[in-house]
Design a protein around this motif. Structure first.
Motif: not given
Length: 91
Positions: A38, A41-42, A44-45, A50-52, A54, A66, A70
């Motif tokens: 995790m 993605p965390m 990146d946000i 950025k959005k997660i 998949f 998700i 976001n």
């Protein structure tokens, strides 16, 4: 190998505790995997906004989670992420 078999003799009276220890080691391994997976993605946000994303199909409850992640602001993600990481670490 002979020494290993000698050590297994000491386990006879403690099989229940040994099985419990193995189960909790598996749980610990799974939680560490969740914690590490995790972080990307965390971050990146938080840092890149950025959005997660998949690829492929996900179950509806995962897609809902998700979408909620976001929708969070980077500041909110940082504050909640710290709490989640600490809770997972303690578990």
């Amino acid at each position: 190998m002979n020494n290993y078999l000698k050590l297994l003799r000491f386990l006879k009276g403690h099989k229940r505790i040994f099985i419990l220890a193995v189960i909790f080691m598996w749980i610990s391994t799974l939680l560490e995997g969740v914690q590490l997976s995790m972080l990307v993605p965390m971050t990146d946000i938080i840092f890149n906004k950025k959005k997660i994303v998949f690829p492929g199909q996900l179950p509806s409850f995962v897609h809902h989670i998700i979408d909620q992640l976001n929708a969070m602001s980077p500041e909110m993600m940082l504050s909640k992420g710290i709490v989640v990481v600490i809770i997972l670490l303690l578990l």
